[in-house]
Scaffold this active site. Structure first.
Site, PDB file in Angstrom:
ATOM      1  N   ASP A   1      49.948  60.238  40.906  1.00 21.79           N
ATOM      2  CA  ASP A   1      50.416  61.322  41.766  1.00 21.79           C
ATOM      3  C   ASP A   1      50.460  62.646  41.018  1.00 21.79           C
ATOM      4  O   ASP A   1      50.267  63.701  41.610  1.00 21.79           O
ATOM      5  CB  ASP A   1      51.795  60.966  42.339  1.00 21.79           C
ATOM      6  CG  ASP A   1      51.721  59.734  43.220  1.00 21.79           C
ATOM      7  OD1 ASP A   1      50.952  59.763  44.194  1.00 21.79           O
ATOM      8  OD2 ASP A   1      52.385  58.736  42.909  1.00 21.79           O
TER       9      ASP A   1
ATOM     10  N   GLU B   1      52.651  48.206  38.745  1.00 17.79           N
ATOM     11  CA  GLU B   1      51.658  49.048  38.056  1.00 17.79           C
ATOM     12  C   GLU B   1      52.055  49.238  36.591  1.00 17.79           C
ATOM     13  O   GLU B   1      51.222  49.171  35.683  1.00 17.79           O
ATOM     14  CB  GLU B   1      51.561  50.412  38.748  1.00 17.79           C
ATOM     15  CG  GLU B   1      50.931  50.337  40.130  1.00 17.79           C
ATOM     16  CD  GLU B   1      50.979  51.630  40.901  1.00 17.79           C
ATOM     17  OE1 GLU B   1      50.177  51.779  41.828  1.00 17.79           O
ATOM     18  OE2 GLU B   1      51.819  52.500  40.591  1.00 17.79           O
TER      19      GLU B   1
ATOM     20  N   GLY C   1      53.739  55.989  41.830  1.00 18.43           N
ATOM     21  CA  GLY C   1      54.642  55.291  42.730  1.00 18.43           C
ATOM     22  C   GLY C   1      54.697  55.863  44.132  1.00 18.43           C
ATOM     23  O   GLY C   1      55.509  55.432  44.946  1.00 18.43           O
TER      24      GLY C   1
HETATM   25  C1  5RP Z   1      50.865  53.823  44.018  1.00 18.22           C
HETATM   26  C2  5RP Z   1      50.458  54.865  43.048  1.00 18.22           C
HETATM   27  C3  5RP Z   1      49.178  55.568  43.293  1.00 18.22           C
HETATM   28  O1  5RP Z   1      48.359  55.418  42.179  1.00 18.22           O
HETATM   29  C4  5RP Z   1      49.446  57.025  43.537  1.00 18.22           C
HETATM   30  O2  5RP Z   1      50.371  57.158  44.589  1.00 18.22           O
HETATM   31  C5  5RP Z   1      48.156  57.786  43.871  1.00 18.22           C
HETATM   32  O3  5RP Z   1      47.701  57.390  45.123  1.00 18.22           O
HETATM   33  P1  5RP Z   1      46.331  57.886  45.725  1.00 18.22           P
HETATM   34  O4  5RP Z   1      45.245  57.330  44.864  1.00 18.22           O
HETATM   35  O5  5RP Z   1      46.309  57.328  47.119  1.00 18.22           O
HETATM   36  O6  5RP Z   1      46.328  59.401  45.721  1.00 18.22           O
HETATM   37  O7  5RP Z   1      51.112  55.136  42.081  1.00 18.22           O
HETATM   38  O8  5RP Z   1      52.129  53.311  43.719  1.00 18.22           O
END
Ligand code: 5RP
Length: 220
Positions: A84, A103, A95
């Site tokens: 994120d 993760e 997260g």
């Molecule tokens: C999930 C995560 C994801 O890696 C994070 O939210 C990024 O998501 P996206 O690839 O859909 O942008 O930590 O728990």
């Protein structure tokens, strides 16, 4: 190029880190999903995969990959996941999809963590994205009060239960100047399973998809 196209480009770039006959860890979210698609297209013969969430396990299975339990897989050579936010030290906030604990476990058990994201995820200071914290349900109010003392503004994620049966508090308005110390401090609160700061174990390599279609590599 849209954010989705950047995610797809960077996911394809991550495939070159995968070696024949390896057992790899796979993250959660839309970028990780693009990676699963790209890996399936590549036809690289991976031996097995370790999923960081139930959703990823389903997608891996549907794509024809063998799933292995982390306990029997041992140390993984590679973990690929999205993020994120990422700073210049490759500290992360993860997260957004609520899979932070698994993760973090899979990342910890992997020799190399290659993180993949579109350019919008790169920041100078972590904390604009609300920091997710997985909490044992009975500790929700206590942990929220402790987080307020740390200067954050916690919000219970609405109608959300993690794969581990817990709740998520998303911490708003927390400027994180020392991610390593903050990760330790939040993780030490009774009732916290894990926070979404990945600083003690940051990414080793960061691949960032750019709007012109190129990919910038940090670290490694
Ligand atoms: C999930 C995560 C994801 O890696 C994070 O939210 C990024 O998501 P996206 O690839 O859909 O942008 O930590 O728990």
């Amino acid at each position: 190029m849209s954010a989705e196209q950047m995610k797809q480009t960077v996911a394809r770039a991550a495939v070159k880190y995968v070696t024949d006959d390896s057992v790899i860890g796979v993250g959660t979210g839309s970028t990780a999903n693009h990676f699963i698609d790209a890996l399936a297209e590549s036809q690289i013969p991976v031996r097995a995969t370790v999923a960081s969430s139930e959703a990823t396990a389903e997608k891996l299975k549907a794509a024809g990959f063998l799933l292995e339990d982390l306990n029997s897989a041992g140390t993984l050579s590679l973990y690929i996941d999205g993020t994120d936010e990422v700073n210049e030290h490759l500290h992360l906030i993860k997260g957004g999809g609520g899979a932070l604990t698994r993760e973090k476990i899979v990342a910890a058990a992997s020799t190399q963590f290659v993180c993949i994201a579109d350019a919008s995820k790169q920041v100078s200071t972590l904390g604009k994205f609300p920091l997710p914290v997985e909490v044992i349900p009975m500790a929700r109010s206590y942990v929220a009060r402790e987080i307020v003392k740390l200067g954050g503004d916690p919000e219970l994620r609405d109608r959300f239960t993690t794969d581990n049966g817990n709740v998520i508090l998303d911490i708003h308005n927390m400027e994180i100047s020392d991610p390593v110390a903050m990760e330790q401090q939040i993780n030490a609160l009774a009732g916290v399973v894990c926070c979404g700061l990945f600083a003690a174990r940051p990414a080793d390599v960061m691949l960032l998809g750019q709007s012109d279609g190129s990919v910038i590599t940090l670290g490694g």
